[in-house]
Design an enzyme around this catalytic site. Structure first.
Site, PDB file in Angstrom:
ATOM      1  CB  CYS A 224      -0.100  -7.274  -6.760  1.00 47.52           C
ATOM      2  SG  CYS A 224       0.118  -8.780  -5.632  1.00 47.52           S
TER       3      CYS A 224
ATOM      4  CB  CYS B 229      -2.208 -10.402  -6.989  1.00 52.85           C
ATOM      5  SG  CYS B 229      -2.067  -9.144  -5.627  1.00 52.85           S
TER       6      CYS B 229
END
Ligand SMILES: [Zn+2]
Length: 153
Positions: A82, A79
């Site tokens: 993230c 991600c």
């Protein structure tokens, strides 16, 4: 009249976290991080001044037993957002070391728990207090947003 002999019980912030090396459950007092807590089994350091990776199996115990506010970063390795917000999370964990327990939950490794938590997008940041969800934020968050979530701002 104040009783000065018993000390202030509110000053201790016990948490139960699992050693990232040997998975042994350890009881750590967040208010005494300066003592450099070590795993009772393997003796390796338990670093709680940075996000602590929590396995699915010990999540409930850690959340329900925490005597301090908890911030959980529900993330995945692939991600982008993230990774982008990782420095803000690290910064938060360091600033509030000893006050707030900061956890990282790998959603790919914890599919059942992620479903139970209702994770629909990552990153999802969830603040817990007394074992209950206090607030959540979906999407990358900056330091200020994290502070508001946990209520330390
Ligand atoms: Zn250990």
């Amino acid at each position: 009249m104040a009783d000065a002999t018993t000390g202030d019980p509110a000053a201790t912030r016990p948490v139960v976290v699992h050693c990232i090396f040997c998975d042994t459950a350890n009881r750590v007092d967040l208010s005494r991080l300066v003592d450099g807590p070590k795993c009772g089994d393997c003796g390796r350091p338990i670093r709680l001044d940075r996000p602590h990776k929590v396995p699915e199996g010990s999540f409930d115990q850690t959340i329900s037993s925490a005597g301090a506010p908890v911030l959980v970063d529900c993330y995945a390795d692939w991600c982008g957002p993230c990774r982008m917000m990782a420095p803000a999370l690290d910064d938060f964990a360091q600033r509030y070391a000893g006050q707030v327990l900061v956890l990282k939950l790998d959603t790919d490794a914890s599919p059942q728990l992620s479903m139970r938590l209702g994770i629909r997008g990552i990153p999802t940041l969830i603040a817990f207090e007394h074992g209950q969800e206090r607030a959540r934020h979906v999407g990358a968050a900056d330091l200020r947003t994290l502070e508001k979530l946990v209520g330390v701002a």
